[in-house]
Design an enzyme around this catalytic site. Structure first.
Site, PDB file in Angstrom:
ATOM      1  N   ASP A 184      -1.477   4.819  -6.389  1.00  0.00           N
ATOM      2  CA  ASP A 184      -0.045   4.658  -6.092  1.00  0.00           C
ATOM      3  C   ASP A 184       0.792   5.801  -6.636  1.00  0.00           C
ATOM      4  O   ASP A 184       1.885   6.072  -6.138  1.00  0.00           O
ATOM      5  CB  ASP A 184       0.460   3.332  -6.640  1.00  0.00           C
ATOM      6  CG  ASP A 184      -0.060   2.195  -5.789  1.00  0.00           C
ATOM      7  OD1 ASP A 184      -1.221   1.792  -5.980  1.00  0.00           O
ATOM      8  OD2 ASP A 184       0.671   1.765  -4.879  1.00  0.00           O
ATOM      9  N   GLY A 196       0.871  -1.183   0.000  1.00  0.00           N
ATOM     10  CA  GLY A 196       0.000   0.000   0.000  1.00  0.00           C
ATOM     11  C   GLY A 196       0.904   1.227   0.000  1.00  0.00           C
ATOM     12  O   GLY A 196       1.850   1.314   0.801  1.00  0.00           O
TER      13      GLY A 196
HETATM   14  O1  MRU Z   1       0.724  -3.913  -4.568  1.00  0.00           O
HETATM   15  P1  MRU Z   1       0.086  -3.171  -3.438  1.00  0.00           P
HETATM   16  O2  MRU Z   1      -0.764  -4.017  -2.559  1.00  0.00           O
HETATM   17  O3  MRU Z   1       1.096  -2.354  -2.679  1.00  0.00           O
HETATM   18  O4  MRU Z   1      -0.877  -2.129  -4.176  1.00  0.00           O
HETATM   19  C1  MRU Z   1      -1.655  -1.270  -3.393  1.00  0.00           C
HETATM   20  C2  MRU Z   1      -2.618  -0.462  -4.170  1.00  0.00           C
HETATM   21  O5  MRU Z   1      -2.667  -0.520  -5.379  1.00  0.00           O
HETATM   22  C3  MRU Z   1      -3.493   0.477  -3.396  1.00  0.00           C
HETATM   23  O6  MRU Z   1      -4.721   0.635  -4.025  1.00  0.00           O
HETATM   24  C4  MRU Z   1      -2.798   1.840  -3.313  1.00  0.00           C
HETATM   25  O7  MRU Z   1      -1.522   1.715  -2.777  1.00  0.00           O
HETATM   26  C5  MRU Z   1      -3.571   2.818  -2.565  1.00  0.00           C
HETATM   27  S1  MRU Z   1      -3.373   2.525  -0.859  1.00  0.00           S
HETATM   28  C6  MRU Z   1      -3.931   3.681   0.116  1.00  0.00           C
END
Ligand code: MRU
Length: 355
Positions: free
Chosen positions: A255, A55
């Site tokens: 992200d 995240g």
């Molecule tokens: O691969 P991840 O689990 O790190 O991806 C996370 C996401 O795509 C979330 O939607 C994003 O980080 C927003 S979190 C507040």
């Protein structure tokens, strides 16, 4: 109106006595609540690469504490150039963990600026304060987004979310889930005020989010933890629900957001945005300041992480495809700003197509 929502979930614990950050193991959830203390930079880096912590904002917070851990290790070096070089070499290790979420680089650059200011201090305590500021500011930004998002969306029944943009992905209420928590809290409050005509409580459709299953494992766990009604669906169910008019809005996190408001988020987000557009359903993105890339002009410039193909071919270690099948694991995609109804930020609402 200010946020009234609360959450019992937090992925971080700080032990003041041992000066150690522990993170909840997001690979073990929801089966086990297992906490992992992080002691050196390599452990921090591995935790991010292996998605024990994930995240965008949570990665940034973790990296900030990793930077501080490096500073405590190297602070006694007499030669200030060597001291700085060692810490910045560790910063490079942390920066090489995952390429897409800009919050990681934002947090590390902020720590590097604090290092520059405090290199000659007797102790690195100013760097610990900076790491805590990054965490606490995220908590504050989550609350502000929750309030702005709930104001903008208003009372709603069926909302769909993808991946996990919740407390586990941040330091506080979450981004998308922060808004959902706030709508839930306001509707619960209204139900208390009008017991004879209570509004229907919010219900969340949770995309399971292949291949890492952040929706199934983490978002469903978080929502149930906070007593928010939710239903898990496979990713390919979303179109059917929209066609059946069972989705009133979609909300996701981000992200990285480019200057033109194109949004990189978990793979599958772009498909949802196209579906929402086709079905005339509002599509919201919630993101703190740290997710806005100050440099990249459009989403075309965003580096999309590709992870091991094994993560597509296996679930919980169990092979689900022929061992010799080729697979591709793109971890993120880019949603053009033209498909986004509004971006919910701590400072208010951006409507990318009205600017
Ligand atoms: O691969 P991840 O689990 O790190 O991806 C996370 C996401 O795509 C979330 O939607 C994003 O980080 C927003 S979190 C507040």
């Amino acid at each position: 109106m200010q946020a009234i929502a609360q959450s019992n979930v937090c992925p971080f614990r700080w032990d003041d006595q041992t000066q150690t950050l522990s993170i909840i193991d997001q690979l073990a959830l929801p089966q086990r609540e297992h906490w992992i203390p992080l002691h050196d930079v390599q452990q921090y880096a591995n935790a991010i690469t292996d998605m024990v912590v994930r995240g965008a904002p949570a990665i940034g917070i973790t990296a900030a504490f990793g930077f501080y851990t490096s500073a405590t290790k190297h602070w006694a070096i007499d030669n200030r150039d060597e001291k700085r070089a060692r810490i910045l070499a560790d910063k490079a290790i942390l920066a090489a963990t995952r390429p897409t979420a800009v919050n990681l680089f934002w947090a590390l650059d902020r720590m590097a600026r604090a290092l520059h200011t405090h290199l000659d201090d007797a102790t690195p305590s100013a760097l610990l304060r900076e790491a805590f500021d990054i965490w606490h500011e995220d908590v504050d930004m989550n609350k502000k987004m929750a309030a702005h998002g709930a104001d903008a969306i208003g009372p709603i029944q069926n909302i769909l979310t993808h991946c996990n943009a919740g407390a586990l992905a941040t330091g506080g209420l979450g981004t998308a889930l922060g808004v959902i928590r706030e709508i839930h809290a306001r509707q619960a409050q209204r139900a208390l005020q009008a017991p004879h005509q209570p509004p229907a409580p919010i219900h969340v459709w949770v995309d399971e989010t292949r291949p890492y299953l952040q929706g199934a494992r983490l978002t469903a766990w978080e929502l149930l933890h906070d007593d928010i009604d939710c239903t898990l669906i496979t990713d390919n169910t979303a179109a059917h629900l929209m066609q059946q008019k069972l989705v009133d809005a979609i909300i996701v996190g981000a992200d990285r957001i480019a200057q033109n408001f194109d949004v990189a988020n978990k793979i599958g987000t772009y498909a949802l945005a196209i579906l929402a557009n086709y079905h005339h359903i509002p599509f919201y993105v919630a993101a703190p300041d740290s997710t806005f890339d100050p440099v990249l002009k459009t989403g075309n410039d965003i580096a999309i992480e590709q992870r091991s193909q094994d993560e597509v071919k296996r679930i919980n270690g169990q092979l689900i495809a022929p061992p010799n099948a080729n697979a591709r694991h793109y971890a993120f995609d880019v949603t053009p700003h033209t498909l986004i109804t509004a971006i919910i930020t701590p400072n208010g609402i951006i409507q990318p197509n009205k600017n």
